[in-house]
Design an enzyme around this catalytic site. Structure first.
Site, PDB file in Angstrom:
ATOM      1  N   LYS A  13       0.761  -1.026   0.071  1.00 40.85           N
ATOM      2  CA  LYS A  13       0.001   0.259   0.098  1.00 40.85           C
ATOM      3  C   LYS A  13       0.954   1.205   0.038  1.00 40.85           C
ATOM      4  O   LYS A  13       0.619   2.140  -0.873  1.00 40.85           O
ATOM      5  CB  LYS A  13      -0.792   0.008   1.257  1.00 40.85           C
ATOM      6  CG  LYS A  13      -1.884  -1.040   1.279  1.00 40.85           C
ATOM      7  CD  LYS A  13      -2.939  -0.887   2.595  1.00 40.85           C
ATOM      8  CE  LYS A  13      -2.329  -0.576   3.869  1.00 40.85           C
ATOM      9  NZ  LYS A  13      -1.710  -2.341   4.021  1.00 40.85           N
ATOM     10  N   ARG A  88      -9.905   0.679   8.519  1.00 36.70           N
ATOM     11  CA  ARG A  88      -9.618  -0.530   8.858  1.00 36.70           C
ATOM     12  C   ARG A  88     -10.764  -1.271   9.733  1.00 36.70           C
ATOM     13  O   ARG A  88     -10.336  -2.355   9.866  1.00 36.70           O
ATOM     14  CB  ARG A  88      -8.299  -0.340   9.659  1.00 36.70           C
ATOM     15  CG  ARG A  88      -7.104  -0.728   8.998  1.00 36.70           C
ATOM     16  CD  ARG A  88      -5.984  -0.682  10.032  1.00 36.70           C
ATOM     17  NE  ARG A  88      -4.748  -1.150  10.043  1.00 36.70           N
ATOM     18  CZ  ARG A  88      -3.892  -0.680   9.233  1.00 36.70           C
ATOM     19  NH1 ARG A  88      -4.015   0.391   8.488  1.00 36.70           N
ATOM     20  NH2 ARG A  88      -2.520  -1.039   9.292  1.00 36.70           N
ATOM     21  N   ARG A 127      11.691  -5.607   5.639  1.00 35.09           N
ATOM     22  CA  ARG A 127      11.523  -4.200   5.286  1.00 35.09           C
ATOM     23  C   ARG A 127      12.040  -3.127   6.225  1.00 35.09           C
ATOM     24  O   ARG A 127      12.489  -3.453   7.374  1.00 35.09           O
ATOM     25  CB  ARG A 127      10.000  -3.698   5.403  1.00 35.09           C
ATOM     26  CG  ARG A 127       9.681  -2.273   5.378  1.00 35.09           C
ATOM     27  CD  ARG A 127       8.214  -2.320   4.767  1.00 35.09           C
ATOM     28  NE  ARG A 127       7.208  -2.249   6.097  1.00 35.09           N
ATOM     29  CZ  ARG A 127       5.921  -2.160   5.835  1.00 35.09           C
ATOM     30  NH1 ARG A 127       5.320  -2.036   4.748  1.00 35.09           N
ATOM     31  NH2 ARG A 127       5.214  -2.422   6.853  1.00 35.09           N
ATOM     32  N   ARG A 160      10.970  -0.580  11.479  1.00 40.55           N
ATOM     33  CA  ARG A 160       9.697  -0.097  12.031  1.00 40.55           C
ATOM     34  C   ARG A 160       9.564  -1.310  13.215  1.00 40.55           C
ATOM     35  O   ARG A 160       9.952  -2.431  13.464  1.00 40.55           O
ATOM     36  CB  ARG A 160       8.570  -0.186  11.313  1.00 40.55           C
ATOM     37  CG  ARG A 160       8.115   1.039  10.620  1.00 40.55           C
ATOM     38  CD  ARG A 160       7.028   1.124   9.700  1.00 40.55           C
ATOM     39  NE  ARG A 160       5.784   0.424  10.157  1.00 40.55           N
ATOM     40  CZ  ARG A 160       4.664   0.296   9.494  1.00 40.55           C
ATOM     41  NH1 ARG A 160       4.564   0.626   8.303  1.00 40.55           N
ATOM     42  NH2 ARG A 160       3.873  -0.601  10.007  1.00 40.55           N
ATOM     43  N   ARG A 171      -0.695  -8.229  13.601  1.00 45.31           N
ATOM     44  CA  ARG A 171      -1.260  -7.255  12.712  1.00 45.31           C
ATOM     45  C   ARG A 171      -2.101  -8.327  11.575  1.00 45.31           C
ATOM     46  O   ARG A 171      -3.081  -7.724  11.004  1.00 45.31           O
ATOM     47  CB  ARG A 171      -0.050  -6.448  11.851  1.00 45.31           C
ATOM     48  CG  ARG A 171       0.536  -5.571  12.597  1.00 45.31           C
ATOM     49  CD  ARG A 171       1.751  -4.968  12.225  1.00 45.31           C
ATOM     50  NE  ARG A 171       1.834  -4.348  11.085  1.00 45.31           N
ATOM     51  CZ  ARG A 171       2.863  -4.091  10.253  1.00 45.31           C
ATOM     52  NH1 ARG A 171       4.102  -4.664  10.725  1.00 45.31           N
ATOM     53  NH2 ARG A 171       2.842  -3.528   8.948  1.00 45.31           N
TER      54      ARG A 171
HETATM   55  P1  ADP Z   1       0.455  -1.643   7.829  1.00 50.81           P
HETATM   56  O1  ADP Z   1      -0.715  -1.511   6.812  1.00 50.81           O
HETATM   57  O2  ADP Z   1       1.742  -1.995   6.938  1.00 50.81           O
HETATM   58  O3  ADP Z   1       0.220  -2.469   8.903  1.00 50.81           O
HETATM   59  P2  ADP Z   1       0.263   1.076   8.667  1.00 50.81           P
HETATM   60  O4  ADP Z   1       1.327   2.101   8.704  1.00 50.81           O
HETATM   61  O5  ADP Z   1      -0.735   1.450   7.954  1.00 50.81           O
HETATM   62  O6  ADP Z   1       1.018  -0.355   8.298  1.00 50.81           O
HETATM   63  O7  ADP Z   1      -0.314   0.808  10.204  1.00 50.81           O
HETATM   64  C1  ADP Z   1       0.730   0.654  11.215  1.00 50.81           C
HETATM   65  C2  ADP Z   1      -0.244   0.567  12.612  1.00 50.81           C
HETATM   66  O8  ADP Z   1      -0.850   1.915  12.967  1.00 50.81           O
HETATM   67  C3  ADP Z   1      -1.310  -0.182  12.774  1.00 50.81           C
HETATM   68  O9  ADP Z   1      -0.952  -1.517  13.106  1.00 50.81           O
HETATM   69  C4  ADP Z   1      -2.182   0.196  13.687  1.00 50.81           C
HETATM   70  O10 ADP Z   1      -1.718  -0.124  14.857  1.00 50.81           O
HETATM   71  C5  ADP Z   1      -2.039   1.579  13.393  1.00 50.81           C
HETATM   72  N1  ADP Z   1      -3.237   1.982  12.571  1.00 50.81           N
HETATM   73  C6  ADP Z   1      -2.920   2.770  11.254  1.00 50.81           C
HETATM   74  N2  ADP Z   1      -4.096   3.126  10.698  1.00 50.81           N
HETATM   75  C7  ADP Z   1      -5.040   2.612  11.790  1.00 50.81           C
HETATM   76  C8  ADP Z   1      -6.586   2.462  11.465  1.00 50.81           C
HETATM   77  N3  ADP Z   1      -6.908   3.128  10.439  1.00 50.81           N
HETATM   78  N4  ADP Z   1      -7.160   2.163  12.420  1.00 50.81           N
HETATM   79  C9  ADP Z   1      -6.590   1.426  13.752  1.00 50.81           C
HETATM   80  N5  ADP Z   1      -5.023   1.739  13.773  1.00 50.81           N
HETATM   81  C10 ADP Z   1      -4.437   2.093  12.609  1.00 50.81           C
END
Ligand code: ADP
Ligand code: ZN
Length: 214
Positions: A13, A88, A127, A160, A171
């Site tokens: 993404k 999400r 990554r 990260r 996750r």
């Molecule tokens: P990835 O999709 O690779 O897990 P992101 O950078 O989108 O990485 O998200 C990292 C973390 O940030 C998630 O595991 C969660 O803890 C938090 N997060 C991000 N976006 C949301 C969301 N829309 N709702 C809840 N938690 C979120």
């Protein structure tokens, strides 16, 4: 053009969002990037979000609601948006529908990136990310020219905290339990376009351009 990009962690993404943003001149809204920035700045939101993020759990919906409202209030959103990693949960999707309705905006495309779990594990644990410009690297397939230094901006390239096997397994669980149902929620809109995210990034982007137009 208003776009959502969906998919499990590691489906690409972030990589695709950077390409889409450049080509289609939309505002890239990554809740993950916004939350990581808040953690770094030790803001009230950052302090709330930190624990959840490090474990690989979802941050509570009301926290996300706040950051989205704030972001959508900025004027640049009118040129079109690309939401990455949001919504999400079904609650967030319903909330977004309400917010968009009041702003008189609508979603045009939902890009869903599809990749097998085994490939995701390989991608995520290898990554590395630039702590400054957010450029994405991989220790095997796309390492920075100088170890630990970003090719683009010279910033520090780090892993990260949630890119470990343990956090990743949380996750993925969160993805299947909470985010998969969001795809079902959007099914009826007819806006979903499934894209094979396991291919080479260049090819994935070609497939995305075939959907969004040249
Ligand atoms: P990835 O999709 O690779 O897990 P992101 O950078 O989108 O990485 O998200 C990292 C973390 O940030 C998630 O595991 C969660 O803890 C938090 N997060 C991000 N976006 C949301 C969301 N829309 N709702 C809840 N938690 C979120
Ligand atoms: Zn950089």
């Amino acid at each position: 053009m208003n776009i959502l990009i969906m998919g499990a962690p590691g489906t690409g993404k972030g990589t695709m969002s950077a390409l889409i943003k450049d080509k289609y001149d939309v505002v890239h809204v990554s809740t993950g990037d916004m939350l990581r920035q808040a953690v770094k700045d030790k803001t009230e939101i950052g302090l709330k979000a930190q624990e959840y993020m490090n474990k690989g759990a979802l941050v509570p919906d009301e926290v996300i609601h706040g950051i989205i409202l704030e972001r959508l209030a900025k004027d640049d959103i009118k040129k079109g948006f690309l939401f990455d990693g949001y919504p999400r949960t079904v609650e967030q999707a319903i909330d977004l529908d309400n917010i968009l309705e009041t702003l008189n905006l609508k979603i045009d495309y939902i890009i869903n990136l599809d990749v097998d779990d085994e490939i995701l594990k390989e991608r995520i644990t290898g990554r590395r990310t630039c702590s400054n410009c957010k450029a994405i690297y991989h220790i095997k397939t796309h390492a920075p020219k100088v170890e630990g230094v970003c090719d683009i901006c010279g910033g520090q390239v780090i892993q990260r905290k949630d890119d470990t096997l343990e956090a990743l397994s949380n996750r993925l669980d969160a993805y299947y339990a909470s985010t998969k149902p969001v795809m079902e929620y959007y099914e009826k809109t007819g806006l979903i376009r499934n894209i094979d995210g396991s291919k080479d990034p260049k090819e994935v982007f070609l497939d995305i351009k075939a959907v969004l137009g040249e």
